[in-house]
Design a protein around this motif. Structure first.
Motif, short mmCIF file in Angstrom:
data_model
loop_
_atom_site.label_atom_id
_atom_site.label_comp_id
_atom_site.label_asym_id
_atom_site.label_seq_id
_atom_site.Cartn_x
_atom_site.Cartn_y
_atom_site.Cartn_z
N ARG A 1 -11.58 28.25 -28.85
CA ARG A 1 -11.67 27.76 -30.31
C ARG A 1 -10.87 26.59 -30.60
O ARG A 1 -9.72 26.86 -30.06
N MET A 2 -11.28 25.66 -30.95
CA MET A 2 -10.66 24.27 -31.63
C MET A 2 -9.67 24.77 -32.55
O MET A 2 -10.00 25.54 -33.55
N SER A 3 -8.60 24.19 -32.62
CA SER A 3 -7.44 24.35 -33.50
C SER A 3 -8.22 23.63 -35.03
O SER A 3 -8.80 22.91 -34.86
N ARG A 4 -7.78 23.64 -36.08
CA ARG A 4 -8.40 23.39 -37.36
C ARG A 4 -8.01 21.82 -37.30
O ARG A 4 -8.79 21.06 -37.71
N HIS A 5 -6.92 21.26 -36.75
CA HIS A 5 -6.65 19.94 -36.60
C HIS A 5 -7.62 19.10 -35.76
O HIS A 5 -8.24 18.27 -36.01
N ALA A 6 -8.04 19.94 -34.52
CA ALA A 6 -8.96 19.36 -33.89
C ALA A 6 -10.33 19.16 -34.19
O ALA A 6 -11.04 18.30 -34.01
N GLN A 7 -10.66 20.25 -35.08
CA GLN A 7 -11.87 20.54 -35.59
C GLN A 7 -12.14 19.38 -37.02
O GLN A 7 -13.10 18.50 -36.90
N GLN A 8 -10.95 18.94 -37.34
CA GLN A 8 -11.00 17.75 -38.58
C GLN A 8 -11.07 16.49 -37.61
O GLN A 8 -11.93 15.68 -38.43
N LEU A 9 -10.51 16.18 -36.53
CA LEU A 9 -10.77 15.06 -35.88
C LEU A 9 -12.17 14.88 -35.49
O LEU A 9 -12.54 13.85 -34.94
N ARG A 10 -12.97 16.07 -35.17
CA ARG A 10 -14.39 15.82 -34.92
C ARG A 10 -15.32 15.91 -35.82
O ARG A 10 -16.44 15.68 -35.61
N ASP A 11 -14.76 15.96 -37.21
CA ASP A 11 -15.48 15.99 -38.32
C ASP A 11 -15.92 14.53 -38.92
O ASP A 11 -15.00 13.89 -39.19
N ASP A 13 -17.09 13.29 -41.42
CA ASP A 13 -16.64 13.11 -42.73
C ASP A 13 -15.12 12.74 -43.13
O ASP A 13 -14.75 12.20 -44.00
N ILE A 14 -14.44 13.27 -42.15
CA ILE A 14 -12.96 13.27 -42.29
C ILE A 14 -12.41 11.86 -41.39
O ILE A 14 -11.58 11.23 -41.86
N ASN A 15 -13.15 11.98 -39.97
CA ASN A 15 -12.58 10.69 -39.21
C ASN A 15 -13.53 9.79 -39.17
O ASN A 15 -14.77 10.29 -38.34
N PRO A 16 -13.54 8.68 -39.64
CA PRO A 16 -14.57 7.55 -39.44
C PRO A 16 -14.95 6.92 -38.12
O PRO A 16 -15.68 6.49 -37.97
N CYS A 17 -13.75 7.23 -37.19
CA CYS A 17 -13.88 6.65 -35.71
C CYS A 17 -14.02 7.64 -34.75
O CYS A 17 -13.29 7.27 -33.85
N VAL A 18 -14.75 8.63 -34.96
CA VAL A 18 -15.12 9.36 -33.81
C VAL A 18 -15.66 8.98 -32.80
O VAL A 18 -15.37 9.06 -31.46
N ALA A 19 -16.54 8.01 -32.97
CA ALA A 19 -17.36 7.22 -31.94
C ALA A 19 -16.45 6.52 -30.95
O ALA A 19 -16.51 6.44 -29.99
N GLU A 20 -15.66 5.88 -31.70
CA GLU A 20 -14.69 4.66 -31.06
C GLU A 20 -13.68 5.66 -30.35
O GLU A 20 -13.33 5.19 -29.15
N THR A 21 -13.25 6.98 -30.86
CA THR A 21 -12.40 7.66 -29.88
C THR A 21 -12.81 8.08 -28.78
O THR A 21 -12.62 8.15 -27.72
N ASP A 22 -14.31 8.80 -28.86
CA ASP A 22 -14.94 8.88 -27.79
C ASP A 22 -14.97 8.05 -26.77
O ASP A 22 -15.26 8.45 -25.66
N ALA A 23 -15.67 6.83 -27.12
CA ALA A 23 -15.67 5.70 -26.16
C ALA A 23 -14.53 5.26 -25.29
O ALA A 23 -14.55 5.04 -24.24
N SER A 24 -13.12 5.41 -26.25
CA SER A 24 -12.04 5.18 -25.50
C SER A 24 -11.61 6.35 -24.59
O SER A 24 -11.33 5.82 -23.36
#
Length: 82
Positions: A1-11, A13-24
Protein backbone atom coordinates in the motif's frame (compact mmCIF):
# COMPACT_ATOMS: atom_id res chain seq x y z
CA UNK A 1 0.00 0.00 0.00
CA UNK A 2 1.32 3.43 -0.98
CA UNK A 3 1.92 6.06 1.68
CA UNK A 4 -0.46 9.02 1.73
CA UNK A 5 2.28 11.24 0.30
CA UNK A 6 2.97 8.81 -2.54
CA UNK A 7 -0.75 8.66 -3.32
CA UNK A 8 -0.92 12.47 -3.48
CA UNK A 9 2.00 12.54 -5.91
CA UNK A 10 0.05 10.14 -8.17
CA UNK A 11 -3.15 12.24 -7.89
CA UNK A 12 -3.58 14.26 -11.08
CA UNK A 13 -5.69 16.85 -9.21
CA UNK A 14 -2.85 17.51 -6.75
CA UNK A 15 0.23 16.96 -8.94
CA UNK A 16 -0.02 18.60 -12.37
CA UNK A 17 3.26 17.03 -13.51
CA UNK A 18 2.57 13.29 -13.09
CA UNK A 19 3.22 12.64 -16.81
CA UNK A 20 6.54 14.54 -16.72
CA UNK A 21 7.58 12.71 -13.55
CA UNK A 22 6.80 9.34 -15.16
CA UNK A 23 8.61 10.24 -18.39
CA UNK A 24 11.75 11.29 -16.46
CA UNK A 25 11.66 8.11 -14.38
CA UNK A 26 11.19 5.94 -17.49
CA UNK A 27 14.07 7.70 -19.25
CA UNK A 28 16.32 7.04 -16.25
CA UNK A 29 15.27 3.37 -16.17
CA UNK A 30 15.78 2.99 -19.94
CA UNK A 31 19.20 4.67 -19.89
CA UNK A 32 20.70 2.90 -16.89
CA UNK A 33 20.38 6.05 -14.73
CA UNK A 34 22.60 8.14 -17.00
CA UNK A 35 21.23 11.61 -16.20
CA UNK A 36 22.87 13.14 -19.29
CA UNK A 37 20.54 11.09 -21.49
CA UNK A 38 17.45 12.54 -19.80
CA UNK A 39 18.17 16.28 -19.66
CA UNK A 40 15.22 17.13 -21.93
CA UNK A 41 12.83 15.22 -19.63
CA UNK A 42 14.20 16.98 -16.54
CA UNK A 43 13.78 20.39 -18.20
CA UNK A 44 10.18 19.56 -19.16
CA UNK A 45 9.47 18.51 -15.58
CA UNK A 46 11.13 21.62 -14.20
CA UNK A 47 9.18 23.97 -16.46
CA UNK A 48 5.94 22.12 -15.65
CA UNK A 49 6.56 22.57 -11.91
CA UNK A 50 7.47 26.26 -12.33
CA UNK A 51 4.46 26.99 -14.54
CA UNK A 52 1.91 25.46 -12.14
CA UNK A 53 3.70 26.80 -9.05
CA UNK A 54 3.39 30.34 -10.46
CA UNK A 55 -0.32 29.79 -11.16
CA UNK A 56 -0.81 28.40 -7.66
CA UNK A 57 0.91 31.44 -6.09
CA UNK A 58 -1.20 33.81 -8.20
CA UNK A 59 -4.40 32.02 -7.12
CA UNK A 60 -3.25 32.14 -3.48
CA UNK A 61 -2.65 35.90 -3.73
CA UNK A 62 -6.10 36.35 -5.30
CA UNK A 63 -7.78 34.17 -2.68
CA UNK A 64 -8.86 31.55 -5.25
CA UNK A 65 -9.61 28.09 -3.85
CA UNK A 66 -8.41 25.50 -4.47
CA UNK A 67 -4.98 26.97 -5.05
CA UNK A 68 -4.10 24.18 -7.50
CA UNK A 69 -6.67 23.93 -10.30
CA UNK A 70 -8.15 20.44 -10.79
CA UNK A 71 -6.83 18.25 -13.60
CA UNK A 72 -9.92 19.11 -15.68
CA UNK A 73 -9.51 22.88 -15.06
CA UNK A 74 -5.79 22.71 -15.96
CA UNK A 75 -6.60 20.91 -19.21
CA UNK A 76 -9.01 23.72 -20.17
CA UNK A 77 -6.47 26.39 -19.19
CA UNK A 78 -3.79 24.77 -21.39
CA UNK A 79 -6.20 24.37 -24.30
CA UNK A 80 -7.18 28.05 -24.12
CA UNK A 81 -3.48 28.98 -24.42
CA UNK A 82 -3.05 26.92 -27.56
Amino acid sequence: RMSRHAQQLRDHDINPCVAETDASRKCMDDNNYNKNMCTAYFLKYKSCRKFWHDIMMQRRRNGVKPEMPSAEERKKMLESMG
